[in-house]
Motif scaffolding. Structure first.
Motif, short mmCIF file in Angstrom:
data_model
loop_
_atom_site.label_atom_id
_atom_site.label_comp_id
_atom_site.label_asym_id
_atom_site.label_seq_id
_atom_site.Cartn_x
_atom_site.Cartn_y
_atom_site.Cartn_z
N PRO A 56 40.54 55.48 37.68
CA PRO A 56 39.25 56.48 37.69
C PRO A 56 38.38 54.60 38.03
O PRO A 56 38.26 53.98 38.27
CB PRO A 56 39.15 56.73 35.92
N ARG A 57 36.89 55.98 39.00
CA ARG A 57 36.07 55.31 39.46
C ARG A 57 34.51 55.91 39.33
O ARG A 57 34.38 56.74 38.61
CB ARG A 57 35.82 54.92 40.97
N PHE A 58 33.70 55.02 39.41
CA PHE A 58 32.59 55.52 39.48
C PHE A 58 31.74 56.51 40.82
O PHE A 58 30.95 57.01 40.48
CB PHE A 58 31.02 54.64 38.40
N ALA A 63 36.38 53.29 51.89
CA ALA A 63 38.21 52.11 52.28
C ALA A 63 37.38 50.56 51.21
O ALA A 63 36.71 51.05 50.70
CB ALA A 63 37.61 51.27 53.31
N GLU A 64 38.09 49.78 51.06
CA GLU A 64 37.84 48.97 50.02
C GLU A 64 36.31 48.37 50.51
O GLU A 64 36.35 48.08 51.67
CB GLU A 64 39.03 47.91 50.12
N GLY A 65 35.35 48.35 49.56
CA GLY A 65 34.62 47.50 49.76
C GLY A 65 33.59 48.69 50.77
O GLY A 65 31.82 48.07 50.76
N TYR A 102 31.81 45.85 34.79
CA TYR A 102 32.64 44.98 36.13
C TYR A 102 33.00 45.50 37.40
O TYR A 102 33.57 46.59 37.08
CB TYR A 102 33.63 44.87 35.30
N SER A 103 32.22 44.97 38.02
CA SER A 103 33.04 45.28 39.72
C SER A 103 32.92 46.74 39.62
O SER A 103 31.31 47.01 40.24
CB SER A 103 35.32 45.07 39.39
N ASN A 104 34.02 47.90 40.15
CA ASN A 104 33.33 48.79 40.42
C ASN A 104 31.96 49.44 39.42
O ASN A 104 30.77 50.03 39.24
CB ASN A 104 33.72 50.59 40.65
N ALA A 106 29.69 47.36 37.40
CA ALA A 106 28.51 47.33 38.27
C ALA A 106 27.91 47.81 39.14
O ALA A 106 26.49 47.88 39.43
CB ALA A 106 29.19 45.43 38.54
N ASN A 107 28.84 47.15 40.37
CA ASN A 107 27.68 48.28 41.46
C ASN A 107 27.07 49.54 41.34
O ASN A 107 26.25 49.59 41.77
CB ASN A 107 28.87 48.85 42.85
N ILE A 108 28.13 50.71 40.60
CA ILE A 108 26.87 51.29 39.90
C ILE A 108 25.73 51.96 38.93
O ILE A 108 24.99 52.06 39.32
CB ILE A 108 27.94 53.23 39.46
N PRO A 154 37.75 37.11 46.69
CA PRO A 154 38.14 38.13 47.75
C PRO A 154 37.49 39.26 48.26
O PRO A 154 37.46 39.27 49.78
CB PRO A 154 39.04 37.75 47.61
N LEU A 155 37.12 39.98 47.28
CA LEU A 155 36.61 41.43 48.00
C LEU A 155 34.91 41.09 48.10
O LEU A 155 34.64 41.53 48.40
CB LEU A 155 36.11 41.92 46.75
N ILE A 156 34.13 39.91 47.23
CA ILE A 156 33.12 40.08 47.48
C ILE A 156 32.07 38.73 48.34
O ILE A 156 32.82 37.23 47.49
CB ILE A 156 31.89 39.89 45.86
C1 MLT Z 1 33.74 48.80 44.65
O1 MLT Z 1 34.95 49.92 44.81
O2 MLT Z 1 33.32 49.63 43.97
C2 MLT Z 1 34.39 47.73 44.89
O3 MLT Z 1 35.49 47.68 46.02
C3 MLT Z 1 34.98 46.88 43.58
C4 MLT Z 1 36.37 47.72 43.21
O4 MLT Z 1 37.21 47.53 43.64
O5 MLT Z 1 35.91 48.89 41.55
#
Ligand code: MLT
Length: 204
Positions: A56-58, A63-65, A102-104, A106-108, A154-156
């Protein structure tokens, strides 16, 4: 419709926390975190509506990032409206919503602030990225933001977190930043700092 759990607050008038997990998480992931930061608050914890290889993601990413901008905009609106709907249904104050992501997630949460006026009263963003560039961010006066970041994430890259902070400050948000000597992992120290920040702003 989004999968979620809701718990009423123990204290009348306390904010409602909207919990937003990282990639591969679910609506149960951040419950103990909310308990540590704001045990009296109501909690609406949501599962992202997108699946990436079963995780699951928002919103979708290419690709990554690298975000799928169209999907990011669609999902940001969907989440913002979902929170408003649930505020009516569960009768919590829509103007007192504090996101913890957190991460994804936090991005949304950041994307909500970049695109929808007064969508959040406050936000705790752990390891967030710049959700989108080249947009006019709505006025964020009275919006309070805590940013927890890793100096060796390493991602940010460090500069991306700084860019996020600058963007939010330029839109008049009140931003508190806290940097840990670590990577993308959420660590206890920044959670403790987030709790102090929360108590200062919401637990007076
Ligand atoms: C994202 O796709 O939102 C960022 O790369 C962080 C994550 O891996 O979820």
């Amino acid at each position: 419709m989004m999968k979620h759990v809701y718990f009423e607050g123990k204290k009348k008038g306390a904010p409602t926390l909207v919990l937003l997990h990282g990639t591969g998480g679910n609506e149960h992931d951040l419950l103990s975190l909310a308990e540590m930061i704001a045990p009296d608050a109501a909690v609406l914890s949501v599962r992202g509506n997108v699946l990436e290889n079963g995780m699951p993601r928002f919103f979708r990413r290419l690709a990554e990032g690298v975000f799928d901008e169209q999907d990011l905009l669609f999902r940001t609106k969907e989440l913002t409206e979902f929170i408003s709907e649930k505020a009516k249904e569960y009768q919590f104050d829509r103007n007192k919503v504090v996101a913890i992501g957190y991460s994804n997630g936090a991005n949304i949460a950041a994307s909500m602030m970049y695109h929808h006026e007064q969508s959040l009263n406050g936000a705790i963003l752990f390891h967030a990225m710049v959700p989108r560039r080249g947009v006019n961010i709505p006025d964020l006066t009275n919006t309070k933001v805590f940013i927890g970041a890793g100096k060796q994430d390493p991602l940010i890259p460090l500069n991306e977190t700084k860019e996020l902070i600058e963007d939010l400050k330029k839109a008049n948000a009140s931003v508190t930043e806290y940097w840990v000597n670590g990577g993308h992992q959420l660590v206890r120290e920044e959670v403790e700092e987030a709790k102090k920040w929360y108590d200062q702003h919401y637990n007076k």
